[in-house]
Structures are given as C-alpha cells and as structure tokens.
Design a protein around this motif. Structure first.
Motif, short mmCIF file in Angstrom:
data_model
loop_
_atom_site.label_atom_id
_atom_site.label_comp_id
_atom_site.label_asym_id
_atom_site.label_seq_id
_atom_site.Cartn_x
_atom_site.Cartn_y
_atom_site.Cartn_z
N LEU A 137 0.92 -1.12 -0.03
CA LEU A 137 0.10 -0.04 0.00
C LEU A 137 0.78 1.42 0.14
CD1 LEU A 137 -2.86 -1.09 2.58
CD2 LEU A 137 -3.11 -0.53 0.20
N SER A 138 2.13 1.10 -0.42
CA SER A 138 2.79 2.34 -0.35
C SER A 138 2.42 3.64 -1.15
CB SER A 138 4.31 2.09 -0.79
OG SER A 138 4.29 1.07 -1.87
N GLU A 139 1.46 3.42 -2.30
CA GLU A 139 0.91 4.55 -2.96
C GLU A 139 -0.24 5.12 -2.46
OE1 GLU A 139 2.70 5.30 -6.00
OE2 GLU A 139 4.13 3.96 -5.16
N ARG A 140 -0.66 4.45 -1.41
CA ARG A 140 -2.14 4.78 -0.79
C ARG A 140 -1.92 5.20 0.64
NH1 ARG A 140 -5.08 5.93 -4.60
NH2 ARG A 140 -6.86 5.01 -3.88
N LEU A 141 -0.71 5.75 1.07
CA LEU A 141 -0.73 6.21 2.65
C LEU A 141 -1.62 7.27 2.85
CD1 LEU A 141 3.31 6.18 2.83
CD2 LEU A 141 1.69 4.52 3.22
N HIS A 142 -1.64 8.33 2.03
CA HIS A 142 -2.42 9.63 2.35
C HIS A 142 -3.80 9.71 1.78
CE1 HIS A 142 1.43 10.83 4.23
NE2 HIS A 142 2.03 10.69 3.17
N VAL A 143 -4.26 8.68 1.74
CA VAL A 143 -5.76 8.70 1.29
C VAL A 143 -6.38 8.01 2.30
CG1 VAL A 143 -6.99 7.01 -0.63
CG2 VAL A 143 -4.59 7.84 -1.17
N PHE A 144 -7.84 8.73 2.11
CA PHE A 144 -8.80 8.49 3.09
C PHE A 144 -9.54 6.79 2.77
CE2 PHE A 144 -8.51 12.85 3.69
CZ PHE A 144 -8.49 13.19 5.13
N PRO A 145 -10.17 6.22 3.56
CA PRO A 145 -10.63 5.16 3.65
C PRO A 145 -11.73 5.04 2.31
CG PRO A 145 -10.45 5.48 5.96
CD PRO A 145 -10.03 6.43 5.05
N ALA A 146 -12.44 6.19 2.11
CA ALA A 146 -13.63 6.20 1.24
C ALA A 146 -13.01 6.04 -0.27
CB ALA A 146 -14.51 7.53 1.14
N GLN A 147 -11.51 6.73 -0.37
CA GLN A 147 -11.00 6.35 -1.61
C GLN A 147 -10.29 5.02 -2.07
OE1 GLN A 147 -9.24 9.83 -0.51
NE2 GLN A 147 -11.36 10.91 -0.93
N LEU A 148 -10.41 3.90 -1.03
CA LEU A 148 -9.83 2.73 -1.32
C LEU A 148 -10.61 1.57 -1.70
CD1 LEU A 148 -7.65 2.59 2.34
CD2 LEU A 148 -6.84 3.12 0.14
N SER A 149 -10.18 0.56 -2.43
CA SER A 149 -10.82 -0.61 -3.01
C SER A 149 -11.18 -1.33 -1.55
CB SER A 149 -10.24 -1.23 -3.86
OG SER A 149 -9.17 -1.84 -3.24
N GLY A 150 -11.89 -2.37 -1.72
CA GLY A 150 -12.31 -3.34 -0.54
C GLY A 150 -11.14 -4.18 -0.17
N GLY A 151 -10.26 -4.46 -1.10
CA GLY A 151 -8.97 -5.31 -0.72
C GLY A 151 -8.02 -4.38 -0.13
N GLN A 152 -7.88 -3.26 -0.29
CA GLN A 152 -6.98 -2.13 0.25
C GLN A 152 -7.32 -1.80 1.55
OE1 GLN A 152 -7.22 0.82 -2.81
NE2 GLN A 152 -5.23 0.18 -3.84
N LYS A 153 -8.94 -1.72 1.85
CA LYS A 153 -9.21 -1.27 3.14
C LYS A 153 -8.85 -2.49 3.96
CE LYS A 153 -13.22 1.26 1.80
NZ LYS A 153 -14.75 1.33 1.57
N GLN A 154 -9.00 -3.67 3.44
CA GLN A 154 -8.69 -4.77 4.44
C GLN A 154 -7.27 -4.74 4.85
OE1 GLN A 154 -9.30 -8.74 3.05
NE2 GLN A 154 -10.36 -8.98 4.85
N ARG A 155 -6.51 -4.56 4.00
CA ARG A 155 -5.15 -4.43 4.30
C ARG A 155 -4.55 -3.41 5.28
NH1 ARG A 155 -2.35 -4.60 -1.07
NH2 ARG A 155 -4.55 -4.49 -2.14
N VAL A 156 -5.23 -2.13 4.88
CA VAL A 156 -5.03 -1.16 5.84
C VAL A 156 -5.45 -1.52 7.29
CG1 VAL A 156 -5.78 1.29 6.62
CG2 VAL A 156 -5.43 0.62 4.01
N ALA A 157 -6.62 -2.24 7.36
CA ALA A 157 -7.23 -2.69 8.63
C ALA A 157 -6.08 -3.69 9.23
CB ALA A 157 -8.46 -3.17 8.58
#
Lengths: 242, 497
Positions: A137-157
């Motif tokens: 997720l190195s490209e998505r560090l400064h993104v809010f959850p609403a802008q993440l895909s389902g899989g990305q959200k899970q990995r952030v969690a």
C-alpha cells in the motif's frame, strides 16, 4: 500458549440456551489457525468475548500469559484490569474493517500507537509506513478510506492492527466480501505477517480458505467439536456430513 | 457618548449622594419618556424632566433605567430601581404591589375614531362589542372591559395602536389624553369623540415598605407644585388641562404655548423620503444600534458558550451507565425544551429572588438563554454521536483506546461534522431570541428598534436597518460553520485533497 480458551460459557439474557457452552481450545505461538463454523455456531460471540467487547459468565481466556476470567468468577474491577492488559496483546480485523473514515490510511495506523502507547509520531509513522508498504500500500498512505478499494481497506485494517504489535491477531470473516483473486491476496497477506511472533486466528465459514491454513478448529453449537491439521479435520467434517 | 451626555445632563450638584434610579419604558412613547425624533440618542419627555426636577429636590442624581412598561412594578419590587415614573396609574391593584405618591398628573380618557367614520362608536354604550385598542394593564383597558368592548391590547407602542385604527383593524382607540394629544391630534385622519369616558391620575410608585422614600417624593412633589415648576412643565409639553388644573387647585384653566408639543408635531409631519432618511437620518442612529448590537452579540456568544458546555455535560450524563444521572439529564432536556424561553427568563429574574438568589439583568439573561439552548445542544450532540456506527467505537476500544480517547479521536470528530449544521441554526436562532432579554431592562437590538420606531414613527425603514444588523451579526457565523463543516468532512471528497 498464546491463546487458550477454557470452558467459556456465554449466555445472552433472554435466550433459552447458552451461546457458548464451555468452549475450549488452545493455539501455540505463531499458529495461523482457522476457527470454522456455520452461522449461529458461536463464532462471533467467541470473538467478541476474546476481544472483551462482550462479557462471559464462566471460564477463562488466556492471551499471551494474561488471564481474563468470567463475570461469575471475579470482580468487575479485576476483570477490567485484566481486559485492559489483554487488549495490549490483541488485534482484531473487523469483517466490515471499521477503518476510521476521517483519518488517512497512515493516520489510521498511527492513532493507537501515538495515543495508547505514547509513541513519538515520527517513529509511529515510520513503522506504519513499513507495514503498509509490506502489504503493498505504499502508494495509498495519504488516502482516506472512502477512496480505497475493498481489498485495500482490508490490508489497511490489518496494518492498523499490526501497528500495535499484538501477540494474537483475530480476523472476522476476512474473505466474506472478496472475490477469488482477492482471497488469495488476503492469504498472501496473512502469510507475510511475522509468523514467529503473531498467532493469527481466522474466524470463517469458508472451507476452501481454511484448508490453506495451519490449524483448524470446528465450532458447532457453542463447542469445539474438531481440532487439528486442516487435512484431517476437513476430511472428518466431510465424512460426518451425509 | 449619547448616554454619558444624558447622564451629565441629568446630573445635579450633589455627586456624592447615591443616584436616584427611576424606571421607565422608552418604547411607551411620547410625551412620557421617549427617544427624541430629532436626536434619537437623547431620552426626552415630560416625565424625564419631572424625574430630573424630583432628583434636584431630593439632592440626588436622577438616572433612568429602562424596562418593559407592564413589568415596571415587578422590577421596582425586585430592587432594580428606586421608583417607577412612567404613567403609573393611581389604582387599588397598583397599591397592592407598590406605594403610590400623591398624584402628580391627571387627565381624561380620550376616545379617538377615524374622522368622518359614521359607523364609529361615539358613546360608552356603543363601545360594546366593538374592536377598541388600548395599552395592556391600563385604566382604559379596565373601562373598556367593563363596557363589553372587544378590547385589543398592544405590547409595542402607542404608534402601533393608532396605525391599526387608521388601517381599519380597530373601530376606536381609548387612551389617556396625553397619548391622544401626541398621536391622534397631530394626524388629521383622526378625530376625538367628545364626552366623558373616564379619568386617570398618575403617581410615582415606590417599593412597599419604602416609607421614607415615599415621604421624600411627596414633599418634593409638593414643592414642585408650590413653586409652579409642575405647571410650567405641563404647559410646555401641552399637557395642562382641566383635570390637572383641578388636581393642583389652580383657579384658572388657560393653557399657554406648548413648544415641546409643537416640536413633536413638526417631527411627525409627512415622513421624509426613504433615501433621504438613509442619507441624513440613519447614519446618526448607528451608534445607538451598534450599542444594541454589541449587547445582542455579547449576550448570544456567552449564552452559546454556556449552552455548549452544559449540552456536552448533559449528553455525557444521558449516555452514562448511571440511570439516575441519565434520567436527570433527560428530564432537564424535556423541561427546558418544553417550556417557553420567556417564562424561564421571568422565573429566573423575578422568581429566584424569592429564594434569595438575585441576579443582575445581564447574568439572568445569559443564564436563561444558555440553560434553554443547552437542551437543544445536548440533543444535537446526542444525534451526532448516535449516528456514528457502534463498530467505530468498538474498533477504537479494541486498539486499546480508552472510552475517552475513543470519543476524542474517533467518535467525536465524526459526530462533530453532523452536529455543526444544527448548532449553526441554533446560534442564529439564539441571536434572535436574545431580544427577550429586553424584558429584564436590557436594551438590545430589537428594543432599540422598537423605541426608535415608536418615537420616529418609521417602522419600515428602521425595520430594514435592524434586519441588516441581525444579518451582519449572523452571517459571519454561518460562514465559519460552513468552513468547520468542510474541515470535518474533508474525508468525504472523492479525490484526495
């Protein structure tokens, strides 16, 4: 043992039968285990009891050496103290992720280390970045959850939970919302988590997914009815079903 | 500063003696106590001069305190001023709540109708069932009620009563002769009905038990009558009539020139064109409006701060596990939300002194507004908190955050975004509701407008001015709230900002 559940009884007020009827199982440090069961078997209740989100009346839950006992057995104050202690060694990835929508992916991962462990913000961010990068997720560090895909959200969690360096990490139905390709992604993520230090428990009703893990416990009607390596347990389950 | 100028004008030689505070309502209008239509920063009227003359005789500086006319005796009883001097009628019901001096003035009740209105009531008997306007709590009201008239009373000012007569909403107006002289006689569309409709006398009211004060005022009045001061004063204001001549025992009734009345008449002729008023009149009123607006703003800000603090405590109590605390918070919300703000203000101001708690008008006003709006704020916060899914709190707890940390970092910020729009509404509403504090002697924006409109008879133009003042106060907060909402909602943008 990093996770030991022994004789846990949980009876929801108003229900005729207890949901957990003396539930017991043990997992050694570093296990990647599945807790398998149909809807209503008591999986979610077990999870909430372990996390301290719900009380249980009898029995004990031991997490990385910290013992939490049932409400009938110890005083509220004693329980609260043990729970707080246990929580520092526990992580949970919710089925619906429950990312904090007003915080970026990075801030989701640094909130608890900074507020609970009083970690310096710079240090917390460095570790969180490393975890998020490890999970792709190195490209998505400064993104809010609403802008993440389902899989990305899970990995952030997952990264958010790992940032607290838990000894035991639980997942609630991690594959329920995902398609096949993403399921493999989750599996890879789980396997990438430091196996030597973290015991992972995946609560699921997904047999195919459970087959890929190291250990399986089958929960039925509030009790563990089978426990062992996936191949043996799943064969037995298949044989018992007509 | 206009007020300082007024105080300086009213000051007498003896600066050491405590001020003689006398209560009146500037919105009541001419010729009693009103804002000079030529110089609206100045309080004038025959009773202003009478109070000044009494102060001189008493050796004390006369200082006016303004409050609503129908509350003057309550304010007097509460100790907000030493005497009420504003057309207080000599009547038994007044004697029950205050001491009354010897009468200083007398006048007939005058019935006014539209000129040439053949259907108008012109006798006592004809008044039965007809719509007749007057002031609430006045002798005229009691007379009209006794005659079976359809009595319409007006809280605002006398100007509005005659305006309604002119517009045909009323069939007649019954009021004391001084009022008729200043509001009806100056307008050719009205005529006085000859005949006897009653007689009224005015006296200075003092607090029950203040017999020393009463004796001093009576002595001063006797001196003012004996040395001709009273007669000269009434003549200048065009109020010297048969009744007051008889009261003073004057042999002959022959009114002289009335320069003050002439001045008033020249002021209330044809109104000047609107743009001329904007150019020449309104700029001069700005200091008066600014003072009112300042009080409105300070009262509203302090009340809102109190409402927010108390609202947070209430919502914490309401969500606590301790049932009695939660129930108490709930009861508080229901009581303060379910009863009128004006009632709460009057209870706090006039009721609490019975229990030994006497608050200043400002403190009482801020307290009443703050306590009332706290109920609304608590509900706003509760709605905001309850709309954040429970999973968010659980996720925070599971991460090890304490309940307070979960509220502070996770649930609170999400709830705040939802609570801001209703809070903004509440603050704008509070700005407007703060006009109620005029009931406890505070001259804020609306009361300033009421007094000015009544003495200059310019309701529409000044209405626009006061509306602009309210907008100027409220709009910056609306903009601030939109900014805060954007800040708390920045995560909702589709693309990262």
């Amino acid at each position: 043992m990093t996770l030991r559940v022994q004789g846990v009884v949980r009876h929801h007020a108003g229900n005729a039968e207890a949901t957990l009827k003396g539930l017991s199982f043990e997992l050694p440090k570093g296990t990647l285990a599945a807790l398998l069961g149909k809807s209503g078997a008591g999986k979610s209740t077990m999870l909430r009891c372990v996390m301290g989100l719900e009380p249980f009346e009898e029995g004990l839950i031991e997490i990385d050496g910290v013992v939490v006992r049932g409400t009938k057995e110890v005083s509220g104050a004693e329980r609260a103290k043990a729970l707080a202690e246990a929580r520092t060694r526990l992580g949970l990835v919710f089925q619906s992720f429950e990312l904090f929508p007003h915080l970026t992916a990075l801030d989701n991962c640094t909130l608890a280390p900074v507020t609970v462990k009083r970690e310096a913000r710079g240090e917390a961010e460095r570790r969180a970045k490393a975890l998020l990068e490890q999970l792709g997720l190195s490209e998505r560090l400064h993104v809010f959850p609403a802008q993440l895909s389902g899989g990305q959200k899970q990995r952030v969690a997952i990264a958010r939970a790992l940032a607290m360096e838990p000894a035991v990490l639980l997942y609630d139905e991690p594959t329920s919302a995902l398609d096949v390709a993403l399921r493999n992604e989750v599996l890879q993520a789980l396997k990438r988590v430091d196996a030597a230090h973290v015991t992972q428990v995946v609560v699921t009703h997904d047999l195919a997914f459970a087959r890929e893990l190291e250990h399986v416990c089958v929960l039925e009607n509030g009790r563990v009815v089978q426990s062992g390596p996936p191949a043996d347990v799943l064969r037995a389950v298949a044989e018992r079903q007509p | 500063m206009p007020l300082t100028a007024l105080l300086a004008a009213l000051a007498v030689a003896n600066a050491d003696a405590p001020a003689w505070r006398w209560g009146a309502d500037a919105q009541g209008g001419a010729p009693y106590v009103f804002l000079d239509p030529f110089e609206p920063n100045r309080l004038v009227g025959f009773e202003v001069e009478l109070a000044q003359a009494l102060g001189t005789k008493l050796g004390r500086r006369a200082v006016p305190v303004l409050g609503p006319w129908d509350k003057l005796l309550e304010l007097l009883g509460r100790g907000d001023f030493d005497a009420a001097l504003n057309g207080i009628e000599v009547a038994d019901e007044k004697r029950r709540v205050a001491l009354l001096s010897t009468p200083y003035f007398a006048a007939p009740e005058v019935l006014t109708v539209r000129r040439g209105d053949t259907a108008a009531p012109r006798t006592k008997e004809a008044l039965a069932g007809r719509a007749v306007g007057t002031l609430p709590g006045s002798l005229a009201e009691r007379i009209l009620t006794g005659l079976g008239a359809d009595v319409k009373t007006y809280e605002g000012g006398q100007d509005e009563i005659y305006a309604d007569l002119k517009l045909g909403r009323l069939d007649a107006v019954l009021l004391d002769a001084p009022v008729a002289r200043y509001y009806a006689d100056v307008d050719p569309s009205f005529e006085r009905v000859p005949g006897d409709f009653g007689h009224v006398q005015y006296a200075v009211a003092l607090r029950l038990g203040d017999d020393t004060g009463l004796a001093a005022v009576n002595q001063a009045l006797a001196q003012l009558q004996a040395d001709g001061t009273l007669r000269a004063l009434f003549e200048r204001w065009g109020l010297w009539n048969e009744d007051v001549a008889a009261l003073e025992g004057a042999a002959n009734f022959r009114p002289g020139p009335a320069p003050e009345w002439e001045r008033w008449r020249s002021a209330v002729g044809a109104p000047r064109p609107f743009f001329e008023r904007v150019r020449d009149v309104y700029p001069g009123l700005m200091p008066l409006f600014a003072k009112g607006a300042g009080l409105t703003l300070v009262t509203s800000l302090l009340s809102m701060a109190l409402a927010i603090a108390l609202g947070l405590l209430l919502v914490a109590a309401r969500r606590s596990n301790r049932t009695p605390l939660a129930l108490a918070a709930r009861a508080y919300v229901e009581v303060f939300r379910g009863t009128p703000l004006l009632v709460q203000l009057l209870v706090i101001y006039f009721g609490l002194p019975e229990l030994g708690l006497k608050l200043s008008p400002f403190v009482a006003g801020v307290l009443a507004l703050g306590l009332n709006y706290a109920a609304a704020e608590a509900e706003n916060y509760r709605a905001g908190l309850e709309s954040v899914p429970d999973g968010q709190r659980e996720a925070a707890l599971v991460l090890g955050l304490s309940r307070w940390q979960a509220l502070r970092h996770v649930v609170g910020p999400q709830a705040a975004r939802l609570a801001i729009p209703p809070m903004t509404n509440d603050f704008i509403a509070l700005l407007k509701d703060s006009s109620l504090v005029s009931a406890v002697t505070l001259t804020e924006l609306t009361k300033t407008y009421g007094s000015l409109a009544n003495s200059t008879r310019d309701h529409l133009g000044l209405g626009l001015v006061v509306a602009l003042w309210y907008l100027a106060l409220g709009l910056p907060f609306a903009a601030l709230a939109r900014g805060a909402e954007r800040y708390f909602g920045r995560h909702l943008a589709k693309e990262p900002s």
